[in-house]
Scaffold this motif. Sequence first.
Motif, PDB file in Angstrom:
ATOM      1  N   ILE A 166       0.847  -1.205   0.000  1.00 42.55           N
ATOM      2  CA  ILE A 166       0.000   0.000   0.000  1.00 42.55           C
ATOM      3  C   ILE A 166       0.881   1.253   0.000  1.00 42.55           C
ATOM      4  O   ILE A 166       0.611   2.220  -0.723  1.00 42.55           O
ATOM      5  CB  ILE A 166      -0.957   0.013   1.219  1.00 42.55           C
ATOM      6  N   ALA A 167       1.944   1.212   0.786  1.00 43.90           N
ATOM      7  CA  ALA A 167       2.862   2.357   0.841  1.00 43.90           C
ATOM      8  C   ALA A 167       3.460   2.635  -0.533  1.00 43.90           C
ATOM      9  O   ALA A 167       3.551   3.794  -0.964  1.00 43.90           O
ATOM     10  CB  ALA A 167       3.962   2.094   1.865  1.00 43.90           C
ATOM     11  N   ASP A 168       3.849   1.580  -1.230  1.00 41.08           N
ATOM     12  CA  ASP A 168       4.413   1.736  -2.579  1.00 41.08           C
ATOM     13  C   ASP A 168       3.397   2.346  -3.537  1.00 41.08           C
ATOM     14  O   ASP A 168       3.723   3.238  -4.328  1.00 41.08           O
ATOM     15  CB  ASP A 168       4.859   0.372  -3.144  1.00 41.08           C
ATOM     16  N   MET A 169       2.159   1.867  -3.446  1.00 40.51           N
ATOM     17  CA  MET A 169       1.112   2.388  -4.321  1.00 40.51           C
ATOM     18  C   MET A 169       0.884   3.874  -4.057  1.00 40.51           C
ATOM     19  O   MET A 169       0.775   4.677  -4.989  1.00 40.51           O
ATOM     20  CB  MET A 169      -0.195   1.625  -4.076  1.00 40.51           C
ATOM     21  N   LEU A 170       0.819   4.194  -2.796  1.00 33.86           N
ATOM     22  CA  LEU A 170       0.594   5.585  -2.388  1.00 33.86           C
ATOM     23  C   LEU A 170       1.741   6.483  -2.893  1.00 33.86           C
ATOM     24  O   LEU A 170       1.534   7.573  -3.426  1.00 33.86           O
ATOM     25  CB  LEU A 170       0.536   5.619  -0.866  1.00 33.86           C
ATOM     26  N   TYR A 171       2.932   5.971  -2.732  1.00 30.09           N
ATOM     27  CA  TYR A 171       4.122   6.712  -3.175  1.00 30.09           C
ATOM     28  C   TYR A 171       4.066   6.971  -4.677  1.00 30.09           C
ATOM     29  O   TYR A 171       4.300   8.086  -5.143  1.00 30.09           O
ATOM     30  CB  TYR A 171       5.363   5.915  -2.791  1.00 30.09           C
ATOM     31  N   ASN A 172       3.702   5.941  -5.427  1.00 29.47           N
ATOM     32  CA  ASN A 172       3.620   6.097  -6.878  1.00 29.47           C
ATOM     33  C   ASN A 172       2.510   7.056  -7.302  1.00 29.47           C
ATOM     34  O   ASN A 172       2.665   7.791  -8.268  1.00 29.47           O
ATOM     35  CB  ASN A 172       3.465   4.740  -7.559  1.00 29.47           C
ATOM     36  N   THR A 173       1.416   7.042  -6.554  1.00 28.15           N
ATOM     37  CA  THR A 173       0.321   7.979  -6.854  1.00 28.15           C
ATOM     38  C   THR A 173       0.777   9.421  -6.595  1.00 28.15           C
ATOM     39  O   THR A 173       0.613  10.303  -7.438  1.00 28.15           O
ATOM     40  CB  THR A 173      -0.895   7.700  -5.925  1.00 28.15           C
ATOM     41  N   ILE A 174       1.350   9.638  -5.423  1.00 27.59           N
ATOM     42  CA  ILE A 174       1.659  11.018  -5.021  1.00 27.59           C
ATOM     43  C   ILE A 174       2.817  11.594  -5.816  1.00 27.59           C
ATOM     44  O   ILE A 174       2.801  12.755  -6.214  1.00 27.59           O
ATOM     45  CB  ILE A 174       1.948  11.097  -3.498  1.00 27.59           C
ATOM     46  N   LYS A 175       3.797  10.785  -6.108  1.00 30.69           N
ATOM     47  CA  LYS A 175       4.999  11.369  -6.709  1.00 30.69           C
ATOM     48  C   LYS A 175       4.786  11.854  -8.139  1.00 30.69           C
ATOM     49  O   LYS A 175       5.583  12.646  -8.632  1.00 30.69           O
ATOM     50  CB  LYS A 175       6.202  10.451  -6.552  1.00 30.69           C
ATOM     51  N   ASP A 176       3.705  11.423  -8.775  1.00 29.57           N
ATOM     52  CA  ASP A 176       3.422  11.931 -10.113  1.00 29.57           C
ATOM     53  C   ASP A 176       2.512  13.156 -10.104  1.00 29.57           C
ATOM     54  O   ASP A 176       2.032  13.584 -11.141  1.00 29.57           O
ATOM     55  CB  ASP A 176       2.789  10.824 -10.968  1.00 29.57           C
ATOM     56  N   THR A 177       2.271  13.713  -8.920  1.00 27.22           N
ATOM     57  CA  THR A 177       1.432  14.912  -8.843  1.00 27.22           C
ATOM     58  C   THR A 177       2.331  16.103  -8.520  1.00 27.22           C
ATOM     59  O   THR A 177       3.557  16.001  -8.596  1.00 27.22           O
ATOM     60  CB  THR A 177       0.383  14.770  -7.725  1.00 27.22           C
ATOM     61  N   ARG A 178       1.729  17.212  -8.116  1.00 26.93           N
ATOM     62  CA  ARG A 178       2.500  18.410  -7.774  1.00 26.93           C
ATOM     63  C   ARG A 178       3.251  18.268  -6.453  1.00 26.93           C
ATOM     64  O   ARG A 178       4.075  19.103  -6.107  1.00 26.93           O
ATOM     65  CB  ARG A 178       1.580  19.618  -7.718  1.00 26.93           C
TER      66      ARG A 178
END
Length: 418
Positions: free
Chosen positions: A334-346
């Motif tokens: 879940i942490a990895d998924m969250l990281y991948n989601t957030i890092k492609d935003t602002r």
Amino acid sequence: MKMSSLFAPTLKEDPAEAEIASHNLMLRAGMIRQLSAGIYTYLPLGLKILNKISSIVREEMNRVGGQELLMPAMQPSELWKETGRWDVYGPELIRFRDRRERNFCLGPTHEEVITDLVRRELRSYRDLPVMMYQIQVKFRDEIRPRFGVMRSREFIMKDLYSFDRDKEGMQKSYETMYEAYCRVFERCGLQYQAVRADSGVIGGDISHEFLIVAQSGEEKMMVCRTCRSGYPEDEERCSVCGTSTLEEKRGIEVGHIFQLGTKYSRSMNALFVDKDGQEKPIIMGCYGIGIGRTMGAAIEAYHDEHGIQWPWNLAPYQVAIIPVHKRTAKIVEIADMLYNTIKDTRYECVLDDRDLRAGHKFKDADLLGFPVQIILGDRAVDENTLEVKIRQNGERIDINREDVLETLENIRKSSFHN
Ligand SMILES: Nc1ncnc2c1ncn2[C@@H]1O[C@H](COP(=O)(O)OP(=O)(O)O)[C@@H](O)[C@H]1O
Ligand SMILES: [Mg+2]
Ligand SMILES: [Zn+2]
């Protein structure tokens, strides 16, 4: 960025050499390391913050028509002899000889170099006004380097120089820069105060310092409770609004602006031909901001006993994702998924993927001062619930995983410094 590969060597103990909080925290958070007295390396986290301040400064200088250039640090003594500052500047000026026995210095400031440039290149009133600046390294052999990068011997400064036809033009450039400075410090999320000041070795008539309000500040100032005008410490009455409600405050000088007039253009013969055909000296102003010192001042203003509390716009990363048990595969996923989601935003984010106790990770996140911490425990798996901690006020809220971006946006908008 994954914390396991971030080069930010943190320290558990207070370093002995640090007299003030910002110096202590920069060392402990792995942002800087000393090479020699008053000479520092910026490590990746430190440089990231330095670059954020530089970007804000650059954008605001460009916005008002400043043009960026880059001048040499190595400057020939001949120019400094023309203005008399080879003698006046004293031991703070770092001097040396090249292999041909010519004298040079490492620039503590660049009035001589830029005046030499414009006297060769600017001829006519049509070339004026013009403002040029650089963000560059300066050298001053400070008698007492201290407070880490705040008073160092090698430091990064933004210095802008304005060139005008007449005094009114210079005053207009000065006002423009004054306002640009206000925007810079506002965007950095800092509480600042402009104060009438001495011109010192730079010279000229009118000058203002910009100070970040902080208890630990070296400068004393008097601030009018009615109109917020700032005065040097010896001032008794507010000449702007006529009241006598001056309050003593302390601050850190981060910027200094000067109306130079003809001090450099006369001694260096920087002339232009005016509309009336007359040759006249160019009227100058100069405007400095200490980039590294601003970083230190921000930490002085925003920290607590656990570490730094970065203003949103200066934070090296706005978000830290902290999975508490590294060995629980589902949490890591879940942490990895969250990281991948957030890092492609602002939002810039770090994932604390290190194999450490939760307590250790929390301590580091507080020390490094990320504005938002997203903590993932068993409830992230069982209930789809994440815990969000806001570093600025310690507030904790529970959110659903799907709401993470919206939550970040709300925090950003309501932060005192976005
Ligand atoms: N030794 C230093 N280390 C870090 N920053 C400095 C240092 N000296 C000056 N600065 C920064 O550069 C800005 C412009 O410098 P200036 O006003 O010319 O220096 P000073 O006030 O020491 O005479 C200062 O407002 C400060 O932010
Ligand atoms: Mg100054
Ligand atoms: Zn007043």
